[in-house]
Design a protein around this motif. Sequence first.
Motif, PDB file in Angstrom:
ATOM      1  N   ASN A 169      -8.164  -1.478 -10.421  1.00  0.00           N
ATOM      2  CA  ASN A 169      -8.567  -1.706 -11.814  1.00  0.00           C
ATOM      3  C   ASN A 169      -8.118  -0.593 -12.754  1.00  0.00           C
ATOM      4  O   ASN A 169      -8.814  -0.249 -13.707  1.00  0.00           O
ATOM      5  CB  ASN A 169     -10.073  -1.952 -11.916  1.00  0.00           C
ATOM      6  CG  ASN A 169     -10.508  -3.135 -11.062  1.00  0.00           C
ATOM      7  OD1 ASN A 169      -9.707  -4.007 -10.742  1.00  0.00           O
ATOM      8  ND2 ASN A 169     -11.757  -3.162 -10.673  1.00  0.00           N
ATOM      9  N   LEU A 212      -9.762  -6.604 -10.137  1.00  0.00           N
ATOM     10  CA  LEU A 212     -10.032  -7.183  -8.826  1.00  0.00           C
ATOM     11  C   LEU A 212     -11.521  -6.982  -8.589  1.00  0.00           C
ATOM     12  O   LEU A 212     -12.063  -5.917  -8.872  1.00  0.00           O
ATOM     13  CB  LEU A 212      -9.232  -6.475  -7.734  1.00  0.00           C
ATOM     14  CG  LEU A 212      -7.727  -6.705  -7.752  1.00  0.00           C
ATOM     15  CD1 LEU A 212      -7.052  -5.830  -6.711  1.00  0.00           C
ATOM     16  CD2 LEU A 212      -7.389  -8.164  -7.523  1.00  0.00           C
ATOM     17  N   ASP A 213     -12.181  -7.996  -8.100  1.00  0.00           N
ATOM     18  CA  ASP A 213     -13.629  -7.941  -7.899  1.00  0.00           C
ATOM     19  C   ASP A 213     -13.945  -7.213  -6.589  1.00  0.00           C
ATOM     20  O   ASP A 213     -14.304  -7.830  -5.586  1.00  0.00           O
ATOM     21  CB  ASP A 213     -14.209  -9.355  -7.896  1.00  0.00           C
ATOM     22  CG  ASP A 213     -15.720  -9.361  -7.911  1.00  0.00           C
ATOM     23  OD1 ASP A 213     -16.312  -8.352  -8.370  1.00  0.00           O
ATOM     24  OD2 ASP A 213     -16.320 -10.356  -7.472  1.00  0.00           O
ATOM     25  N   LEU A 214     -13.765  -5.883  -6.636  1.00  0.00           N
ATOM     26  CA  LEU A 214     -14.038  -5.044  -5.474  1.00  0.00           C
ATOM     27  C   LEU A 214     -14.991  -3.937  -5.882  1.00  0.00           C
ATOM     28  O   LEU A 214     -14.989  -3.501  -7.038  1.00  0.00           O
ATOM     29  CB  LEU A 214     -12.735  -4.443  -4.932  1.00  0.00           C
ATOM     30  CG  LEU A 214     -11.728  -5.443  -4.372  1.00  0.00           C
ATOM     31  CD1 LEU A 214     -10.392  -4.773  -4.153  1.00  0.00           C
ATOM     32  CD2 LEU A 214     -12.246  -6.049  -3.071  1.00  0.00           C
ATOM     33  N   ASP A 245     -16.377  -1.522  -0.662  1.00  0.00           N
ATOM     34  CA  ASP A 245     -15.363  -2.362  -0.029  1.00  0.00           C
ATOM     35  C   ASP A 245     -14.320  -1.466   0.614  1.00  0.00           C
ATOM     36  O   ASP A 245     -14.140  -0.309   0.223  1.00  0.00           O
ATOM     37  CB  ASP A 245     -14.695  -3.282  -1.056  1.00  0.00           C
ATOM     38  CG  ASP A 245     -15.569  -4.463  -1.434  1.00  0.00           C
ATOM     39  OD1 ASP A 245     -16.282  -4.988  -0.559  1.00  0.00           O
ATOM     40  OD2 ASP A 245     -15.540  -4.852  -2.614  1.00  0.00           O
ATOM     41  N   ALA A 252     -10.047  -5.002   2.555  1.00  0.00           N
ATOM     42  CA  ALA A 252     -10.433  -6.029   1.575  1.00  0.00           C
ATOM     43  C   ALA A 252      -9.465  -6.006   0.403  1.00  0.00           C
ATOM     44  O   ALA A 252      -9.093  -7.060  -0.124  1.00  0.00           O
ATOM     45  CB  ALA A 252     -11.869  -5.807   1.100  1.00  0.00           C
ATOM     46  N   LEU A 253      -9.054  -4.824  -0.005  1.00  0.00           N
ATOM     47  CA  LEU A 253      -8.073  -4.704  -1.088  1.00  0.00           C
ATOM     48  C   LEU A 253      -6.763  -5.356  -0.682  1.00  0.00           C
ATOM     49  O   LEU A 253      -6.169  -6.101  -1.461  1.00  0.00           O
ATOM     50  CB  LEU A 253      -7.833  -3.229  -1.446  1.00  0.00           C
ATOM     51  CG  LEU A 253      -6.664  -2.969  -2.402  1.00  0.00           C
ATOM     52  CD1 LEU A 253      -6.859  -3.672  -3.725  1.00  0.00           C
ATOM     53  CD2 LEU A 253      -6.474  -1.473  -2.595  1.00  0.00           C
ATOM     54  N   SER A 276      -6.192  -7.783   1.243  1.00  0.00           N
ATOM     55  CA  SER A 276      -6.351  -9.232   1.140  1.00  0.00           C
ATOM     56  C   SER A 276      -6.301  -9.677  -0.322  1.00  0.00           C
ATOM     57  O   SER A 276      -5.621 -10.641  -0.664  1.00  0.00           O
ATOM     58  CB  SER A 276      -7.666  -9.648   1.790  1.00  0.00           C
ATOM     59  OG  SER A 276      -7.875 -11.028   1.628  1.00  0.00           O
ATOM     60  N   ALA A 277      -7.001  -8.954  -1.207  1.00  0.00           N
ATOM     61  CA  ALA A 277      -7.017  -9.297  -2.630  1.00  0.00           C
ATOM     62  C   ALA A 277      -5.633  -9.139  -3.262  1.00  0.00           C
ATOM     63  O   ALA A 277      -5.235  -9.928  -4.121  1.00  0.00           O
ATOM     64  CB  ALA A 277      -8.039  -8.439  -3.364  1.00  0.00           C
ATOM     65  N   SER A 279      -2.763  -9.638  -1.945  1.00  0.00           N
ATOM     66  CA  SER A 279      -1.786 -10.620  -1.478  1.00  0.00           C
ATOM     67  C   SER A 279      -1.542 -11.750  -2.474  1.00  0.00           C
ATOM     68  O   SER A 279      -0.445 -12.298  -2.520  1.00  0.00           O
ATOM     69  CB  SER A 279      -2.195 -11.185  -0.118  1.00  0.00           C
ATOM     70  OG  SER A 279      -3.379 -11.945  -0.241  1.00  0.00           O
ATOM     71  N   THR A 280      -2.524 -12.097  -3.290  1.00  0.00           N
ATOM     72  CA  THR A 280      -2.341 -13.192  -4.252  1.00  0.00           C
ATOM     73  C   THR A 280      -2.107 -12.710  -5.682  1.00  0.00           C
ATOM     74  O   THR A 280      -1.922 -13.545  -6.570  1.00  0.00           O
ATOM     75  CB  THR A 280      -3.561 -14.132  -4.231  1.00  0.00           C
ATOM     76  OG1 THR A 280      -4.736 -13.379  -4.527  1.00  0.00           O
ATOM     77  CG2 THR A 280      -3.706 -14.817  -2.878  1.00  0.00           C
ATOM     78  N   HIS A 281      -2.116 -11.402  -5.918  1.00  0.00           N
ATOM     79  CA  HIS A 281      -1.989 -10.894  -7.286  1.00  0.00           C
ATOM     80  C   HIS A 281      -0.863  -9.891  -7.481  1.00  0.00           C
ATOM     81  O   HIS A 281      -0.679  -9.375  -8.583  1.00  0.00           O
ATOM     82  CB  HIS A 281      -3.313 -10.265  -7.733  1.00  0.00           C
ATOM     83  CG  HIS A 281      -4.412 -11.261  -7.822  1.00  0.00           C
ATOM     84  ND1 HIS A 281      -4.451 -12.257  -8.774  1.00  0.00           N
ATOM     85  CD2 HIS A 281      -5.515 -11.441  -7.044  1.00  0.00           C
ATOM     86  CE1 HIS A 281      -5.525 -13.002  -8.597  1.00  0.00           C
ATOM     87  NE2 HIS A 281      -6.191 -12.529  -7.552  1.00  0.00           N
TER      88      HIS A 281
END
Length: 176
Positions: free
Chosen positions: A82, A144-146, A150, A154-155, A157-158, A160-162
């Motif tokens: 962020n 990112l909603d972390l 976390d 987890a990051l 994974s987040a 990978s789509t952004h």
Amino acid sequence: MKTHDPFAPTSGIESFEVISESFEDGQVLPEAQRSAVLGAGGRDESPQLTWSGAPEGTRSYAVTVFDPDAPGAGYWHWAVVNIPADVTSLPAGAGSRDNSRLPSGAVQLNNDAGFAGFVGAAPPPGHGQHRYLLVVHALDVERLDLRTDDTPVALQSALSTHILGRARLTGIFERR
């Protein structure tokens, strides 16, 4: 034996530039970026970073430092998310536990030492030279909603789509 580089250039992900006043790409990490917490005689100071040329559409950044050569599945030294799109540098020490040198809204995640902040290089003695992959990730979302608790997994994974682009430096260090 060197392991896979999870941030190697990939089709569809643009590259951009990152430099550091703290160390040069491919060079040995200085004392400041070595770990005091893990007994490597350092200061656990995150490096100064400046980046440019991020892909169009970048709405925020994340910064990670990962040792893919650590025993097991590697070792996460730092993850911060962020970072606003208009921020293109971080001062040395931005990864301090008190968050005082990070831009407003940025969030540090727990590293593999168990705290939110930067932990320096500290490969096991006699394990050979390790690579420390410092990556600035350009993202297509503002946040990112972390949360602090976390993990960098987890990051990952987040991301990978952004992910729009990556800028990277590699530092090295070995303890005999």
